[in-house]
Design an enzyme around this catalytic site. Structure first.
Site: not given
Ligand code: IPE
Ligand code: IPE
Ligand code: MG
Length: 249
Positions: A189, A69, A208, A195, A21-23, A26
């Site tokens: 994540r 998505n 974990e 989440r 996640d986070g493209n 960025w």
């Protein structure tokens, strides 16, 4: 100093799952379009696959595109699909060379024929890869997967091949897309979101969870090693007490 030295390779997680996640953020921080971030994310995929395989992890699941998505703007969805085909074209030989097989989980019926054919072709030609299985979750959501399993189990009961009273956890497991895989012991994540976003809800029951602020395009081998080293410091109790765990050691 590398986190790799802190890892005890005799106690590796067999299966690691990653929400990449986070493209978009960025790219946004650099004043670029979201898709630029997705393109940069491919490097992080390559590094993560390499790091996992070199360590000796047996199964690596990457969440590439969720059922939700599909609701993104059309141009982002089609750019992501093009990127998927491009990456398969570029990386298939590397998978073969590294002895890694590809598996895809998700509702492939929603993909275009071109993407679907490319995926099937890559799965076929990498199928002998025995070092690690790379599982890509594409058009995947856990609620979709569990609903599908319920529907198929109901058909078995209706047609008399299964008795309702015999349904247990193993039965449900057997009807999931991941029936041939052990549950992930570690879920990573990126991007600071804490989440699960409809990812492997059943399979992560005792995983974990590891969250990092790093955005996916910045994630690399060291970050993967750091997550595994962190995992190895945790006490996995499965409902038991710390004392019971110590006694069994
Ligand atoms: C993850 O990055 C890639 C996909 C979900 C396909 P995002 O596109 O979600 O990036 P952010 O969360 O908007 O930064
Ligand atoms: C989850 O990321 C799906 C993938 C990484 C493929 P999202 O960015 O779509 O998740 P939400 O919507 O922020 O929960
Ligand atoms: Mg996101």
């Amino acid at each position: 100093m590398t986190f790799k030295n802190q890892i005890d390779t005799s106690r590796l997680p067999q299966h690691v799952a990653v929400i990449m996640d986070g493209n978009g953020r960025w790219a946004g921080r650099r004043g670029r379009e979201r898709i630029f971030g997705h393109h940069q994310g491919v490097r992080a995929v390559r590094e993560t696959v390499e790091a996992a395989a070199e360590l000796g992890v047996r199964y690596l699941t990457l969440y590439a595109f969720s059922t939700e998505n599909w609701n993104r703007p059309d141009e982002e969805v089609s750019a992501l699909m093009d990127l998927m085909v491009e990456s398969l074209n570029d990386e298939t030989q590397t998978l073969i060379d590294k002895n890694i097989s590809l598996k895809v989980i998700g509702d492939l019926s929603r993909l275009s024929e071109n993407v679907r054919n490319r995926l099937f072709e890559t799965m076929r030609i990498t199928s002998a890869g025995s070092r690690m299985k790379l599982i890509v979750a594409l058009s995947y959501s856990s609620r979709w997967e569990i609903s599908e399993a319920c529907r198929r189990i109901a058909v078995e009961v209706k047609e008399g091949r299964l008795s309702a009273g015999d349904i247990n956890e193993e039965t449900v497991n057997a009807y999931l897309e991941t029936s041939d895989l052990p549950d992930p012991e570690l879920m990573i994540r990126t991007s600071g979101e804490k989440r699960i976003s409809n990812f492997l809800l059943w399979q992560l029951a005792y995983a974990e969870l590891y969250f990092t602020e790093k955005l996916w395009p910045d994630f690399g081998k060291e970050d993967f090693y750091k997550a595994v080293a962190d995992f190895q410091k945790r006490e996995r109790r499965y409902g038991r007490t710390s004392e019971q765990i110590a006694d069994n050691r």
